[in-house]
Design a protein around this motif. Sequence first.
Motif, PDB file in Angstrom:
ATOM      1  N   ALA A 284      -7.719  -1.833   1.687  1.00 50.84           N
ATOM      2  CA  ALA A 284      -6.018  -1.292   1.427  1.00 50.84           C
ATOM      3  C   ALA A 284      -5.456  -1.242   2.522  1.00 50.84           C
ATOM      4  CB  ALA A 284      -6.457   0.204   0.966  1.00 50.84           C
ATOM      5  N   PHE A 355       5.914  -1.879  -1.727  1.00 54.42           N
ATOM      6  CA  PHE A 355       5.819  -2.030  -2.924  1.00 54.42           C
ATOM      7  C   PHE A 355       4.487  -2.600  -3.550  1.00 54.42           C
ATOM      8  CE2 PHE A 355      10.360  -2.613  -1.860  1.00 54.42           C
ATOM      9  CZ  PHE A 355      10.721  -1.684  -2.671  1.00 54.42           C
ATOM     10  N   ALA A 356       3.566  -3.314  -2.780  1.00 54.04           N
ATOM     11  CA  ALA A 356       2.527  -3.965  -3.102  1.00 54.04           C
ATOM     12  C   ALA A 356       1.322  -2.943  -3.220  1.00 54.04           C
ATOM     13  CB  ALA A 356       1.748  -4.863  -2.139  1.00 54.04           C
ATOM     14  N   ASP A 357       0.611  -2.674  -4.331  1.00 54.51           N
ATOM     15  CA  ASP A 357      -0.438  -1.683  -4.787  1.00 54.51           C
ATOM     16  C   ASP A 357      -1.767  -2.109  -4.020  1.00 54.51           C
ATOM     17  OD1 ASP A 357       1.413   0.042  -6.239  1.00 54.51           O
ATOM     18  OD2 ASP A 357       0.897  -1.419  -8.050  1.00 54.51           O
ATOM     19  N   ASP A 358      -1.883  -3.408  -3.779  1.00 57.17           N
ATOM     20  CA  ASP A 358      -3.260  -3.638  -3.189  1.00 57.17           C
ATOM     21  C   ASP A 358      -2.926  -4.737  -2.119  1.00 57.17           C
ATOM     22  OD1 ASP A 358      -5.984  -4.433  -2.861  1.00 57.17           O
ATOM     23  OD2 ASP A 358      -5.834  -6.001  -4.200  1.00 57.17           O
TER      24      ASP A 358
END
Length: 488
Positions: A284, A355-358
Amino acid sequence: MTDSRAGTPADRPLQVETHGLDVIRDTERKGTPRTLFWPWFGANVSILGLSYGAFALGFGISFQQALAAGVIGIVFSFLLCGFIAVAGKRGSAPTMVLGRAAYGVRGNRLPSAISWMLTVGWETVLVALAAMATATVFDRLGWGGGTGTKIVALVLVGALTVVGGVMGFDLIMRLQTVITVVTGVLTLVYIALVADHVHWSTVSAIPAGSAQEFIGALVFMMTGFGLGWVNAAADYSRYLPRSSSGRGVIGWTAFGASVAPLLLLVFGLLLAGSSERLATAVAADPIGALTTILPTWFLVPFAVVAVLGLVGGAVLDIYSSGLALLSAGLRVPRPVAALLDGVLMIAGSVYIVFFADDFLGPFMGFLTTLGVPIAAWCGIMLADLALRRRDYTEADLYRPDGRYGDIPALPLLLTLTATALGWGLVTNAAADWLDWQGYLLGPLGLGGRSGDWAYANLGVLAALALGFLGTLTLGRARVRAQEQAVSR
């Protein structure tokens, strides 16, 4: 007898580099192959190398397998950079201009565009990681690691990267020397501080994976390291005298680029293998997760080493991405091209950070997807270099009616065919927008998109091999005709 070190970047007044796609004059070509150590080491000494230990083990393989995959993948892929760097001292032009000998003057715009996307992507990832790492450090120190910290970090890191890219070669060489020393020392301190978190009994108990999983890790290491640099490999060797040793260029490029990643990988494997929790956290936040095992007093030095290491790579990328953009057909001065790339880099970094979750899934998808056409280009370039017996005729690299041609069919067809083959043999399940890949795994009897070979990423190796063997077999006559042509 003249001193080969005279006129090195450290001796000249610092100014914006005016060179773009033009040839470096012999009077400006100074130094020895040994000077290539500094930019390549500085660009690859990033703490991110530790995170590759977790990435490799994520393929489901043992410590021994991951170590073998990393060593082979890193050394082999940077040797490819070394071989292509030889073209720089033979032709004194940027990598993507030298590619015109193989692809033709306008035909070369296709690989130039791909190269531009790859380098912009890499510089975006590195700047985003630097901002995320800074925020994590500030959060642990209680200084606030929220949106404001991330914005300030993005602005500062982005500005440093853009300034380096716009200023050009001299500043980059000086900057990389500083980065090499500072990050090298602080990285050793980091390793010493967290060494007690290594538990060999846990690491050695990790079960071995399959041959397919081992190959997948090997290819990932190749794309994450040397194959991410091959398209820029001659951008620095072009400043060396023509009389420079080809073996020296290969050796110092490969050694400078490989030594830090190899050491970091070993320790990264030991850390990730000792703690499943840490390995998961790295996926992450690849840099920030490494702060969780540090004493508080070293967090600020860690932030320095992390940011400088990432900036070292980003600066080389933005410099080369500007050159690739010019080679793709944009008619602006080199500093302007670097500035345009910087704007895109910051925009992409904002997306990743906010904004990216992963991170890991899209990152692996990005590497593998662009790794396929870059591998095809690399194979074609290596074979083209192997076939040549003479230095490049530099004037013809800029003339569509010259000996290298305009839009030759063979290299373009090989690139497209190798890319189509490669994309059919890779999968990226973690990135939904790439679920169309892997379309050849079923027809070729490799188990389909969910079979044992689905994550081996054979497509990268297939594209490299097809580009190399296809050019070596079919391109010999074309190269001979070019070298026998009379200059006009």
